[in-house]
Scaffold this motif. Structure first.
Motif, PDB file in Angstrom:
ATOM      1  N   GLU A  49       2.611  36.542  15.589  1.00 44.08           N
ATOM      2  CA  GLU A  49       1.448  36.095  16.037  1.00 44.08           C
ATOM      3  C   GLU A  49       1.555  34.609  15.596  1.00 44.08           C
ATOM      4  O   GLU A  49       2.246  34.166  14.559  1.00 44.08           O
ATOM      5  CB  GLU A  49       0.297  36.545  14.891  1.00 44.08           C
ATOM      6  CG  GLU A  49      -1.165  35.864  15.196  1.00 44.08           C
ATOM      7  CD  GLU A  49      -2.189  36.529  14.252  1.00 44.08           C
ATOM      8  OE1 GLU A  49      -3.262  36.433  14.909  1.00 44.08           O
ATOM      9  OE2 GLU A  49      -1.814  37.097  13.301  1.00 44.08           O
ATOM     10  N   ARG A  50       1.131  33.768  16.550  1.00 46.45           N
ATOM     11  CA  ARG A  50       1.383  32.331  16.195  1.00 46.45           C
ATOM     12  C   ARG A  50       0.255  31.570  16.204  1.00 46.45           C
ATOM     13  O   ARG A  50      -0.894  31.728  17.039  1.00 46.45           O
ATOM     14  CB  ARG A  50       2.271  31.870  17.779  1.00 46.45           C
ATOM     15  CG  ARG A  50       2.538  30.437  17.972  1.00 46.45           C
ATOM     16  CD  ARG A  50       2.827  30.334  19.316  1.00 46.45           C
ATOM     17  NE  ARG A  50       3.101  28.892  19.841  1.00 46.45           N
ATOM     18  CZ  ARG A  50       3.726  28.262  20.744  1.00 46.45           C
ATOM     19  NH1 ARG A  50       3.992  29.099  21.516  1.00 46.45           N
ATOM     20  NH2 ARG A  50       3.759  27.084  20.997  1.00 46.45           N
ATOM     21  N   PHE A  51       0.062  30.328  15.475  1.00 40.88           N
ATOM     22  CA  PHE A  51      -1.142  29.485  15.310  1.00 40.88           C
ATOM     23  C   PHE A  51      -0.349  28.094  15.474  1.00 40.88           C
ATOM     24  O   PHE A  51       0.438  27.615  14.512  1.00 40.88           O
ATOM     25  CB  PHE A  51      -1.690  29.696  14.104  1.00 40.88           C
ATOM     26  CG  PHE A  51      -2.355  31.110  13.950  1.00 40.88           C
ATOM     27  CD1 PHE A  51      -3.558  31.052  14.415  1.00 40.88           C
ATOM     28  CD2 PHE A  51      -1.621  31.947  13.153  1.00 40.88           C
ATOM     29  CE1 PHE A  51      -4.161  32.409  14.297  1.00 40.88           C
ATOM     30  CE2 PHE A  51      -2.395  33.331  13.109  1.00 40.88           C
ATOM     31  CZ  PHE A  51      -3.537  33.387  13.624  1.00 40.88           C
ATOM     32  N   ASN A  52      -0.523  27.496  16.699  1.00 43.30           N
ATOM     33  CA  ASN A  52       0.283  26.359  16.859  1.00 43.30           C
ATOM     34  C   ASN A  52       1.876  26.296  16.528  1.00 43.30           C
ATOM     35  O   ASN A  52       2.320  26.924  17.283  1.00 43.30           O
ATOM     36  CB  ASN A  52      -0.590  25.080  16.010  1.00 43.30           C
ATOM     37  CG  ASN A  52      -1.995  24.770  16.248  1.00 43.30           C
ATOM     38  OD1 ASN A  52      -2.208  24.749  17.648  1.00 43.30           O
ATOM     39  ND2 ASN A  52      -2.936  24.707  15.407  1.00 43.30           N
ATOM     40  N   ASP A  53       2.308  25.704  15.685  1.00 42.90           N
ATOM     41  CA  ASP A  53       3.607  25.513  15.352  1.00 42.90           C
ATOM     42  C   ASP A  53       3.996  26.712  14.111  1.00 42.90           C
ATOM     43  O   ASP A  53       5.112  26.509  13.776  1.00 42.90           O
ATOM     44  CB  ASP A  53       4.257  24.256  15.079  1.00 42.90           C
ATOM     45  CG  ASP A  53       3.579  23.560  13.711  1.00 42.90           C
ATOM     46  OD1 ASP A  53       2.605  24.232  13.446  1.00 42.90           O
ATOM     47  OD2 ASP A  53       3.894  22.481  13.445  1.00 42.90           O
ATOM     48  N   ARG A  54       2.986  27.372  13.759  1.00 41.81           N
ATOM     49  CA  ARG A  54       3.415  28.400  12.622  1.00 41.81           C
ATOM     50  C   ARG A  54       3.307  29.780  13.201  1.00 41.81           C
ATOM     51  O   ARG A  54       2.426  30.190  13.955  1.00 41.81           O
ATOM     52  CB  ARG A  54       1.971  28.274  11.704  1.00 41.81           C
ATOM     53  CG  ARG A  54       2.357  29.066  10.284  1.00 41.81           C
ATOM     54  CD  ARG A  54       1.417  28.828   9.269  1.00 41.81           C
ATOM     55  NE  ARG A  54       0.281  29.757   9.541  1.00 41.81           N
ATOM     56  CZ  ARG A  54      -0.930  29.285   9.991  1.00 41.81           C
ATOM     57  NH1 ARG A  54      -1.062  28.109  10.164  1.00 41.81           N
ATOM     58  NH2 ARG A  54      -1.844  30.288  10.255  1.00 41.81           N
ATOM     59  N   LEU A  55       4.658  30.414  12.742  1.00 39.50           N
ATOM     60  CA  LEU A  55       4.864  31.788  13.310  1.00 39.50           C
ATOM     61  C   LEU A  55       4.735  32.779  12.294  1.00 39.50           C
ATOM     62  O   LEU A  55       5.493  32.609  11.455  1.00 39.50           O
ATOM     63  CB  LEU A  55       6.060  31.696  14.172  1.00 39.50           C
ATOM     64  CG  LEU A  55       6.683  32.980  14.824  1.00 39.50           C
ATOM     65  CD1 LEU A  55       5.771  33.354  15.868  1.00 39.50           C
ATOM     66  CD2 LEU A  55       8.159  32.827  15.135  1.00 39.50           C
ATOM     67  N   ASN A  56       3.922  33.831  12.523  1.00 39.25           N
ATOM     68  CA  ASN A  56       4.002  34.910  11.501  1.00 39.25           C
ATOM     69  C   ASN A  56       4.459  36.364  12.206  1.00 39.25           C
ATOM     70  O   ASN A  56       4.351  36.506  13.430  1.00 39.25           O
ATOM     71  CB  ASN A  56       2.464  35.347  11.130  1.00 39.25           C
ATOM     72  CG  ASN A  56       1.941  34.303  10.512  1.00 39.25           C
ATOM     73  OD1 ASN A  56       2.543  33.535   9.508  1.00 39.25           O
ATOM     74  ND2 ASN A  56       0.523  34.220  10.572  1.00 39.25           N
TER      75      ASN A  56
END
Length: 424
Positions: free
Chosen positions: A142-149
């Motif tokens: 799952e990605r939020f802008n440039d943050r990746l989980n």
């Protein structure tokens, strides 16, 4: 197989809409359902979408095409054709608000090679805001802008692949660098869109007006090469009584530009019976495809794809299926998808104004959808199943014309001109 498609803030759809191919528990037309072992629901083989002109029906198909085009532009950039590039460039948000929201969302759930894939993304302009990918109910990332989980199950495979570009889908990045199980997922994902997801727009059919151009056979290569398949397609043409006898391949000698030698160039032709004055058949005559009617050419283009889907399975999405086709020919196509001949459970999703199909003998209530637009220019999607009081034995087309389901044009009376006062 398509399970669900969702979009938000696309074209005339300001709010979220969901095209849901999961069947309800209605008992009618059980042969129209796809039952898959292990799934808690059944899927619909067909979905017919009705609505007034400019209600947003084509925008719904455009959303599906836009989703595919966005993905194709990232995955298949070197081979993306002009049509896909045009669709990619025309993806735009709802624009009838004084404060325009730029964020567009797409999401799809589909089944491919016994796996259930759920993939979606949101973007503003060229910037990707969110992206998510699940396989069989387990989130891969799952990605939020440039943050990746990354899910714990896949951290070992993906921990070294965390490079994110704001203008690039992370899934397309994995296409280049992932290995093992993740690469299998991505390849499976790509295979679905390249081989099992087929969208047609009325305006994109070549030679839609007879004589307006040369009908392209580039997309009909299999008719040139596969005698058995060509015979099957010719059989469909004969079934709808277009006066067609057969489809043949003729080889003509052509001289090259820089050589005196001639080469054989194959071309597709359609043969028609020839009769004498007494009405007796005396032979056959072959015609170029460009000499056929626009309806014959459209049916040929469609039945080529449909015959392939009957072998492989997939999703066939058509904007204005009934344009240039007789209602009985349209019914023939719908019947094919709903019949036992559809062994691979291919799905048909189409928009139409053909109300001759709008009856309970042709469709289940959950197979009939409507797109309506309110006075603010906002489109919405709903089905007969969403209108709780619609009975199984209802006369769908009469009730539709009477305005019980909405999604019909409002024909306004022209204003009465003011009297000039001079007398008539």
């Amino acid at each position: 197989m398509l399970i669900m498609f969702r979009a938000k803030n696309f074209a005339s759809f300001r709010d979220e809409f969901v095209l849901d191919m999961r069947a309800t528990n209605y008992r009618e037309h059980s042969s129209h359902l796809i039952e898959i072992e292990g799934l808690p629901f059944k899927l619909l083989k067909t979905a017919a979408i009705y609505g007034a002109n400019a209600s947003g029906k084509s925008n719904l198909v455009s959303a599906l095409f836009g989703f595919e085009a966005y993905i194709s532009n990232h995955f298949f950039e070197q081979e993306t054709d002009r049509q896909v590039r045009t669709a990619f460039s025309s993806i735009h948000p709802f624009s009838l608000l004084d404060r325009q929201e730029e964020r567009i969302e797409f999401e799809m759930i589909f089944r491919q090679h016994s796996r259930i894939y759920q993939y979606g993304f949101a973007f503003e302009g060229e910037q990707i805001c969110e992206e998510w990918f699940e396989v069989d109910g387990v989130q891969v990332f799952e990605r939020f802008n440039d943050r990746l989980n990354i899910h714990s199950r896949y951290k070992k495979a993906l921990n070294h692949l965390k490079d994110i570009r704001s203008d690039r889908l992370y899934l397309s990045f994995l296409d280049f660098f992932a290995t093992g199980e993740i690469k299998e997922f991505v390849d499976d994902f790509k295979f679905f869109f390249k081989n099992h997801f087929d969208i047609h727009f009325e305006l994109s059919i070549e030679s839609s007006i007879k004589g307006a151009g040369t009908f392209s056979t580039r997309s009909l290569d299999r008719l040139m090469e596969d005698d058995v398949f060509r015979s099957k397609v010719a059989g469909y043409l004969r079934k709808i009584d277009l006066g067609v006898e057969d489809i043949v391949v003729e080889k003509n000698l052509q001289k090259g530009w820089f050589s005196k030698e001639s080469t054989e160039v194959p071309s597709l032709k359609i043969t028609h019976p020839v009769y004498n004055e007494a009405g007796e058949k005396t032979g056959s005559r072959a015609f170029e495809l460009a000499n056929e009617s626009s309806g014959t050419l459209k049916f040929l283009a469609f039945i080529y794809e449909i015959a392939t889907l009957m072998e492989t399975g997939g999703v066939f999405i058509v904007d204005e299926l009934s344009a240039r086709l007789h209602p009985l020919v349209t019914k023939f196509i719908v019947d094919l998808f709903q019949s036992e001949e559809n062994l691979q459970n291919a799905q048909l999703i189409f928009t139409t104004h053909d109300v001759s199909l709008l009856n309970n003998e042709q469709f289940r209530r959950d197979e009939v959808l409507f797109v309506d637009k309110n006075q603010r220019g906002e489109s919405s999607l709903y089905s007969l199943a969403d209108l709780k009081k619609v009975r199984q034995d209802a006369t769908f087309h009469k009730d539709y014309f009477n305005g019980k389901y909405g999604a019909i044009p409002i024909i306004k009376e022209p204003p009465v001109p003011a009297s000039s006062g001079r007398g008539d």
